[in-house]
Design an enzyme around this catalytic site. Structure first.
Site, mmCIF file in Angstrom:
data_model
loop_
_atom_site.group_PDB
_atom_site.id
_atom_site.type_symbol
_atom_site.label_atom_id
_atom_site.label_comp_id
_atom_site.label_asym_id
_atom_site.label_seq_id
_atom_site.Cartn_x
_atom_site.Cartn_y
_atom_site.Cartn_z
ATOM 1 N N ILE A 1 0.825 -1.344 0.001
ATOM 2 C CA ILE A 1 -0.040 -0.066 0.134
ATOM 3 C C ILE A 1 0.775 1.241 0.194
ATOM 4 O O ILE A 1 0.375 2.357 -0.558
ATOM 5 C CB ILE A 1 -1.092 0.073 1.292
ATOM 6 N N ASP B 1 1.339 -0.333 9.213
ATOM 7 C CA ASP B 1 1.471 0.954 10.163
ATOM 8 C C ASP B 1 3.200 0.947 10.272
ATOM 9 O O ASP B 1 3.506 2.205 9.904
ATOM 10 C CB ASP B 1 1.115 0.576 11.697
ATOM 11 N N TYR C 1 -3.769 -7.957 14.956
ATOM 12 C CA TYR C 1 -5.009 -7.863 15.745
ATOM 13 C C TYR C 1 -5.785 -9.054 15.628
ATOM 14 O O TYR C 1 -7.047 -9.244 16.200
ATOM 15 C CB TYR C 1 -5.806 -6.377 15.378
HETATM 16 P P1 ADP Z 1 -3.466 -4.677 12.279
HETATM 17 O O1 ADP Z 1 -2.854 -4.621 13.633
HETATM 18 O O2 ADP Z 1 -4.814 -3.873 12.153
HETATM 19 O O3 ADP Z 1 -3.784 -6.257 12.151
HETATM 20 P P2 ADP Z 1 -1.368 -5.428 10.541
HETATM 21 O O4 ADP Z 1 -0.571 -4.457 10.005
HETATM 22 O O5 ADP Z 1 -0.915 -6.192 11.440
HETATM 23 O O6 ADP Z 1 -2.705 -4.635 11.188
HETATM 24 O O7 ADP Z 1 -2.130 -6.284 9.660
HETATM 25 C C1 ADP Z 1 -2.946 -5.892 8.407
HETATM 26 C C2 ADP Z 1 -3.022 -6.315 7.266
HETATM 27 O O8 ADP Z 1 -2.064 -5.259 6.380
HETATM 28 C C3 ADP Z 1 -2.310 -7.553 7.031
HETATM 29 O O9 ADP Z 1 -3.143 -8.185 6.130
HETATM 30 C C4 ADP Z 1 -0.918 -7.594 6.656
HETATM 31 O O10 ADP Z 1 -0.456 -8.574 5.915
HETATM 32 C C5 ADP Z 1 -1.148 -6.243 5.756
HETATM 33 N N1 ADP Z 1 0.053 -5.508 5.444
HETATM 34 C C6 ADP Z 1 1.154 -5.619 6.213
HETATM 35 N N2 ADP Z 1 2.337 -4.682 5.488
HETATM 36 C C7 ADP Z 1 1.487 -4.318 4.330
HETATM 37 C C8 ADP Z 1 1.676 -3.281 3.234
HETATM 38 N N3 ADP Z 1 3.088 -2.769 3.107
HETATM 39 N N4 ADP Z 1 0.895 -2.961 2.427
HETATM 40 C C9 ADP Z 1 -0.423 -3.360 2.410
HETATM 41 N N5 ADP Z 1 -0.684 -4.177 3.306
HETATM 42 C C10 ADP Z 1 0.198 -4.593 4.305
#
Ligand code: ADP
Length: 176
Positions: free
Chosen positions: A16, A39, A126
């Site tokens: 993203i 994040d 989460y």
């Molecule tokens: P949360 O704490 O809300 O669960 P996470 O970041 O751990 O957030 O995960 C939310 C989603 O984002 C997961 O599907 C993870 O694989 C995805 N994710 C991690 N890095 C990226 C990225 N660079 N671009 C898009 N999605 C990502």
């Protein structure tokens, strides 16, 4: 009508932080001070100015959203939303996750975003069950889009093939 709604949604596999859109949504934690997963990736790509701005905001309750600039990201804006931590399903997790999508759309309208990209909120650290979360993401989008004409493209950016396949399959069910 249905055709037009479908055309306003894209499901991609990728990162993203690379998206050239008006706004990307961040699955943040309530401190807004950065963390792991998406994040951390967003904070690394945006640079330290992002943390300086989120520090000033001072946090965000679960289910709500806050906007910052995108700094070194290709995206102009970041909409930080705080997803619920999954704890079995009886702590209002479904409604809180739906609120994340609704409040992110509301924020996107306020900043005049035409293109918005979402990660799969709450399904990483989460631990929200993926199928259930993707259903909520798609159903909230399905009910929001007919109420608004300013957002032309909603892009679900899936990190990895498992998430991507799940979105593609459920998209066919939700947007029949
Ligand atoms: P949360 O704490 O809300 O669960 P996470 O970041 O751990 O957030 O995960 C939310 C989603 O984002 C997961 O599907 C993870 O694989 C995805 N994710 C991690 N890095 C990226 C990225 N660079 N671009 C898009 N999605 C990502």
């Amino acid at each position: 009508m249905e055709r037009e709604l479908k055309d306003r949604i894209e499901i991609l596999q990728g990162d993203i932080t690379k998206m050239e859109v008006d706004a990307i949504v961040n699955a943040a934690n309530s401190s807004l001070l950065g963390g792991g997963g998406v994040d951390g990736a967003i904070h690394r790509a945006a640079g330290p100015e992002l943390l300086a701005e989120t520090r000033k905001i001072g946090g965000c309750p679960t289910g709500e959203a806050r906007v910052t600039k995108g700094y070194r990201l290709p995206a102009k804006w970041v909409i930080h939303t705080v997803g619920p931590i999954w704890s079995g399903g009886n702590r209002n997790e479904d409604d809180l996750l739906a609120s994340c999508y609704r409040n992110s759309f509301k924020a996107a309208i306020e900043i005049g975003a035409v293109t918005v990209a979402f990660p799969s909120i709450s399904t990483g650290a989460y631990r929200f069950p993926l199928e259930r979360a993707v259903n909520i993401a798609l159903r909230e989008t399905r009910s929001f889009l007919p109420t608004n004409q300013s957002i032309k493209k909603v892009i679900f950016v899936c990190f990895g093939t498992e998430v991507h396949k799940r979105y593609q399959r459920l998209f066919k069910e939700v947007f029949t």
